[in-house]
Each structure stands twice: as structure tokens, then as C-alpha cells.
Design an enzyme around this catalytic site. Structure first.
Site, PDB file in Angstrom:
ATOM      1  N   SER A   1       0.812  -1.271  -0.087  1.00  0.00           N
ATOM      2  CA  SER A   1      -0.225  -0.105   0.137  1.00  0.00           C
ATOM      3  C   SER A   1       0.709   1.205  -0.184  1.00  0.00           C
ATOM      4  O   SER A   1       1.590   1.466  -0.972  1.00  0.00           O
ATOM      5  CB  SER A   1      -1.051  -0.003   1.060  1.00  0.00           C
TER       6      SER A   1
ATOM      7  N   ASP B   1      -3.040   6.926  -3.122  1.00  0.00           N
ATOM      8  CA  ASP B   1      -1.885   6.213  -2.666  1.00  0.00           C
ATOM      9  C   ASP B   1      -1.578   5.018  -3.560  1.00  0.00           C
ATOM     10  O   ASP B   1      -1.960   4.842  -4.679  1.00  0.00           O
ATOM     11  CB  ASP B   1      -2.041   5.430  -1.230  1.00  0.00           C
TER      12      ASP B   1
ATOM     13  N   ASP C   1      -1.367   1.792  -4.353  1.00  0.00           N
ATOM     14  CA  ASP C   1      -2.137   0.843  -4.610  1.00  0.00           C
ATOM     15  C   ASP C   1      -3.660   1.102  -4.938  1.00  0.00           C
ATOM     16  O   ASP C   1      -4.313   0.303  -5.045  1.00  0.00           O
ATOM     17  CB  ASP C   1      -2.239  -0.300  -3.716  1.00  0.00           C
TER      18      ASP C   1
ATOM     19  N   ASP D   1      -6.091   2.250  -3.125  1.00  0.00           N
ATOM     20  CA  ASP D   1      -7.346   2.105  -2.060  1.00  0.00           C
ATOM     21  C   ASP D   1      -7.581   3.141  -1.146  1.00  0.00           C
ATOM     22  O   ASP D   1      -8.736   3.072  -0.593  1.00  0.00           O
ATOM     23  CB  ASP D   1      -7.165   0.777  -1.548  1.00  0.00           C
TER      24      ASP D   1
END
Length: 583
Positions: A163, A320, A322, A324
Site C-alpha cells: 500500500s 496512494d 495501490d 485503495d
């Protein structure tokens, strides 16, 4: 045990690991560490000790750690064992639920170092175990993996990502679906007791050489799955009810994997004036333009804000790495300066906008008894509860993390203050920074069409429900034992007041309740409704403190003074929290 005996054991363990490591790079780096330790290098010894200090624990966040050799790092040995243990769990869980059903799993990955290797080896291990396995065709956002779990009717999904962690990290996030969990958790991240059950299976995996990897046999997905996600996400827009699309957007994926998908979705939803921050548009595992690839970190949005100022943009949206999470920035009309909105501010705006959308679609006029639930984590603002009640919807608080928020029965919308928003649980049962971006753009364009900004919309909520102002204090520690010491101190001698207001309710979340399972956290509520929540972070060596004050405001003219008063109150509470922690 003498120091020399401990060194001998540590060096032997490292050599044995290097001999079995399938990755020549981590094997070579480990042998180099051994050589340096033998030569007396203290830094090398510290690194080697940490790499072999126990085994990386599989929990509700799956696995996450720095890349490197050893059982306490992310590497091919650790990932192979995790995949084998998860495969064993799935075979048992699905076999019990439906003996004639073959388990199905989907594996995704981002653009961090080794993500593609970890994903492909996971697919190979699942396939060898007899699991029907799908592999994403490229580095893609985490929400797309969460979407795939349900779209492909899988029993599990694995996303290889860290992440917004630093570049040296990687991770292994697990979702369960279909036959593996009850219906309310289908497609959501794992929670207890599944984490412990999977961890036990991983622990029981035999020698590394006993783990079989199939040479082929899994299905590499084509572009149709991503196209399905993009279509479903773009379709969330309601142009017939919110037709405005005159909005200039600056978008940054922060060197992550969400740029192309987010741009495609926004364009399909009618938002065509979107400019990607050029320096951050392409995936780059080094994240070269930011010191920390997290939109919440100071300086992370500097390039996006510079681009927005140059283009005279209306809004900045940042995902961010990734994708999410979503961050939002806009020009504050009071100061004329660009400012990133807090997660609670965006959470309230989205909540009010979704309530308005539901009213438009369902004809709900705010009467009680409307179907569905709005939810947020316990550390998020109390404003969403008031918005939901006014719109006639139920509201629930959950423990921190979307593994809990996404499991709320009847969920219509959920968020947490750390920039996580679930605006379409029927599409993605997790936080999704791309679907959130669509609705953020929609509400911002609607405000602009009415001659307002998102800050004006916030002020309208404050006039109706009270000015809710929040802040945080994070204390990073080198020794995790310090977190326990600080929490114990607060339990033994709880503060009597915060911000000159007496504490009236003290709740130790470790005791649990009918509404919340036990967790390590403390809640203080004062006479003037100031709230302080203190808890250890679940993913970092931090103690996190969440503060919120509420000021009731009669007229718009009173808002500037109310903001100043709220800021002063928060500063006073921050000082009291610091003193209570002995800082």
C-alpha cells in the site's frame, strides 16, 4: 547462552537459510551479511539479528515487512510458506462448505519490487494444490483485486502490495469469499478467527522443498476484468441527477498503479478535464519524488498542488500507490491557499453526497426507517452519524480497519479517517480510492455549478450538525514495549480532564462490548463532548491519538470565530494528551 554461542547459532541459521533460498539475490545478500558479521561489523550484526528475530506473523493485515532474507522479512521463502498455508486452509474450508466444489482464487500485485514474483509463485502453489487460480495480467490497483474476488466468485484473493508503506517494504493481503466465509464477509479482508486459522496452517507447512509449484495451469486474466471494474465504477455517477462536469482535476497516483485506471474511470464518468502529475504518473517502486508514498505525509502532495496552481485547477485527487485510498485538496476560500482536506472532512462530504444521491434515486425524504446503514471506524468523526440520522439512515461504529467496516450488514457507505472510503460496497467490499474519486468529482462539480466550493458544502454541514474539528498525535517508538507501558500508564492513572473539560466517560476497549469486539484502545469523553481515543497502531510501531471537539454554530458569520475556537481547543487537548503520556 554466551555471546559467542548466540553468534554461532545466528550465523548457522543464516547459512542454512541462504542454502535453501530460491532467490539468488537474497541468498547472496544474506551471505554478505554473514561475512560482515564475522568481520565484526555491528550494523550488519544488528540487521542479521532483526532478520532472524522470530517469524513474520500472519495477521488480519496478512503479511507486511521490509524486503530481505530471513523469516522476519518479505521474501520468496516466506511467501511460499504463506501461499502453501493459505492453500491448505482453502482446501479445508471450501471442502467443509461444499465437498464437491473446487476452490477458486485470484492473485493480484502492484508495482513494488518482487510483487510480480510473489504473485506468480503464489499462483503456482495454489494451482499445484488443486485450486483453480486466476492471475491478474499486470500490476493493477488493490480495489480491482477486491472486485475480482466477487466478480469471479472466488473463495480467496491475494493482493501483493504494501500500500503506502516505504519503498523497501512489501506485503501480502488476503481476502476471503464465496464458500470460505459467511455471506457478510464475502469479498472482504480477513478477520479473526480466519487469520489465526491461516497462521496455524502456515506454521504447519513442512520443509520448503515439500512445497510444490506447478509449472503452469493457472489462468492469466485478460483485460475484460479490468474493463468490467472500470465500467461498474464509472456507472456510479448519476449524470441525470448531478449533471455538472465542468471541473478541472489534477490527479496523482503517487508513482503507484492507479493512474491509468483512475483516469479511464473519471473520463467514462464524464470528467474529461483530468491532468496527471507528470512526475508521478508512471509506477516506480522507488517513489523518487516523495519521502514517504502516503498522501497524508507532509510534502507528499507538493507536486500535485504546484500543478493545480499552475493550471488553475478546481481540485486535486491523490491515490496512494495501490489506489485503495483517496486524498483531496482544494483552495480554501478563507485563506486563498491550497489545503488538503482531512479524511474526516472528505468522509462527511461523501456521506452527505451519498445521502442526497439515495434521496434522488429512492425518493427518500429523510423519514426514519430508510433501508441501509452508514458506518465509520470508532476513531473517525462523529459527524457522519448525525448526517445519517438526519437522512433517515442507521449508523454504526466499528473497530479500525475496512475488514470491519465492510462487514456491516446492509452497508451503504463506510469510511475511516485514514483516507479510506467504501462508496459502493456492491462493487468493492473494501476501501476504494478510485470509486471514491468519481463521487468526489461529482460532488465538487455540483458545488462549483452552484457557485460554491467543497469548503462551502462543509460549512453547510457544520451549520446543520455542529462544527466537528479533529486532529491527531502519532508517537513513533523504537521499542514496541514502550507502547504497552504507555497504555498501561493510562489505564492505571486515567486523565481526569482534557481541554479544561472533565472526563465523564472512560471506556477501555480491551474489555469489549455488545457492539465491539475487544481491541487495545482507550476512549475518553468529556462534559463538553470532546473525545480522545488512544490506541497502538496495528501496522506500525506507533501510538496513535485521535482528538475531536464539537462547537455548535448559529450562523455562517460565526464560522470563522468557531474555527479559531476549535483550533485553540484542539491545541489545549493535544497538550493535555502529551502530558498524560509523559512526553
Amino acid at each position: 547462552m554466551t555471546s559467542s554461542a548466540a553468534d554461532f547459532r545466528l550465523l548457522n541459521e543464516a547459512r542454512e537459510w541462504a542454502a535453501q533460498d530460491p532467490d539468488p539475490q537474497t541468498s547472496a545478500s544474506l551471505l554478505e551479511l554473514v561475512r560482515l558479521v564475522e568481520e565484526g561489523a555491528p550494523a550488519a550484526r544488528q540487521e542479521l539479528e532483526d532478520s532472524f528475530r522470530g517469524t513474520l506473523q500472519f495477521g488480519t493485515a496478512g503479511l507486511r515487512a521490509a524486503l530481505g532474507p530471513g523469516p522476519n522479512r518479505m521474501n520468496r521463502v516466506v511467501v511460499r510458506r504463506a501461499a502453501a498455508g493459505l492453500a491448505d486452509f482453502l482446501l479445508q474450508a471450501v471442502g467443509q462448505a461444499s465437498p464437491v466444489t473446487r476452490p477458486r482464487a485470484v492473485v493480484g500485485y502492484d508495482a513494488r519490487y518482487n510483487s510480480d514474483i510473489f504473485a506468480e509463485e503464489t499462483a503456482a502453489i495454489f494451482t499445484a494444490a488443486g485450486i483453480e487460480t486466476f492471475l491478474m495480467p499486470a500490476a493493477l490497483p488493490t480495489p480491482l483485486l477486491a472486485y475480482a474476488v466477487r466478480a469471479l466468485e472466488c473463495d480467496a484473493g491475494v493482493m501483493v502490495t504494501a500500500s503506502h508503506n516505504p519503498p523497501q517494504d512489501n506485503g501480502y493481503k488476503v481476502y476471503l469469499g464465496r464458500h470460505a466465509v459467511p455471506a457478510s464477509g464475502n469479498g472482504a479482508q480477513i478477520v479473526a478467527p480466519y487469520d489465526a486459522e491461516i497462521a496455524a496452517r502456515i506454521y504447519a507447512v513442512g520443509p520448503l522443498e515439500s512445497i510444490v509449484l506447478a509449472p503452469d495451469g493457472w489462468t492469466v486474466l485478460d483485460s475484460s476484468l479490468a474493463a468490467g471494474y472500470e465500467q461498474a465504477t464509472a456507472a456510479l455517477a448519476l449524470p441525470e441527477r448531478f449533471p455538472a462536469r465542468n471541473l478541472r482535476i489534477v490527479l496523482t497516483p503517487m508513482h503507484g498503479v492507479g493512474g491509468e485506471t483512475a483516469q479511464n474511470v473519471l473520463k467514462a464518468a464524464g470528467f474529461t478535464d483530468v491532468t496527471l502529475v507528470a512526475e508521478q504518473a508512471e509506477p516506480d517502486p522507488d517513489f523518487p519524488t516523495v519521502s514517504f508514498p502516503n498522501p497524508e505525509e507532509p510534502g507528499a502532495l507538493d507536486l500535485a498542488l504546484e500543478t493545480a496552481e499552475r493550471l488553475d485547477a478546481d481540485i486535486v485527487i491523490a491515490n496512494d500507490p495501490d489506489a485503495d485510498r483517496a486524498a483531496v485538496a482544494a483552495k480554501d476560500p478563507e485563506t486563498g491557499a491550497w489545503r488538503m482536506l482531512r479524511g474526516d472532512e472528505v468522509g462527511a462530504l461523501l456521506g452527505a453526497h451519498i445521502a442526497a444521491r439515495l434521496a434522488a434515486v429512492d425518493g427518500n425524504d429523510g423519514a426514519s426507517g430508510s433501508q441501509g446503514v452508514f458506518a465509520n471506524s470508532i476513531v473517525s468523526s462523529r459527524l457522519l452519524a448525525r448526517i445519517a440520522t438526519a437522512a433517515g439512515y442507521a449508523h454504526e461504529e466499528t473497530l479500525t480497519g475496512f475488514k470491519w467496516i465492510s462487514r456491516v450488514p446492509g452497508l451503504l457507505y463506510g469510511y475511516e479517517e485514514a483516507l479510506g472510503y467504501c462508496v459502493a460496497p456492491e462493487v468493492v467490499k473494501d476501501k476504494d480510492g478510485i470509486s471514491a474519486a468519481v463521487l468526489i468529482a461529482e460532488l465538487a462539480a455540483a458545488a462549483k455549478a452552484d457557485g460554491k466550493t467543497v469548503f462551502d458544502t462543509l460549512d453547510e454541514l457544520y451549520l446543520q450538525h455542529g462544527l466537528h474539528a479533529s486532529d491527531q498525535l502519532s508517537i513513533r517508538v523504537a521499542d514496541l514495549g514502550l507502547l504497552d507501558a504507555m497504555m498501561n500508564r493510562l489505564r492505571v492513572t486515567p486523565p481526569e480532564s482534557f481541554g479544561s473539560s472533565a472526563v465523564e466517560v472512560f471506556t477501555d476497549l480491551a474489555e469489549g462490548s455488545e457492539l465491539l469486539p475487544p481491541t487495545d484502545g482507550l476512549v475518553y469523553l468529556t462534559r463538553d463532548l470532546t473525545r480522545v481515543i488512544i490506541r497502538p497502531s496495528g501496522t506500525e510501531p506507533k501510538l496513535k491519538c485521535y482528538l475531536e471537539v464539537i462547537h455548535h454554530v448559529g450562523t455562517a458569520a460565526e464560522l470563522p470565530e468557531a474555527r479559531q475556537a476549535a483550533r485553540a481547543a484542539l491545541d489545549e487537548v493535544l497538550q493535555d494528551v502529551s502530558e498524560a503520556l509523559g512526553l
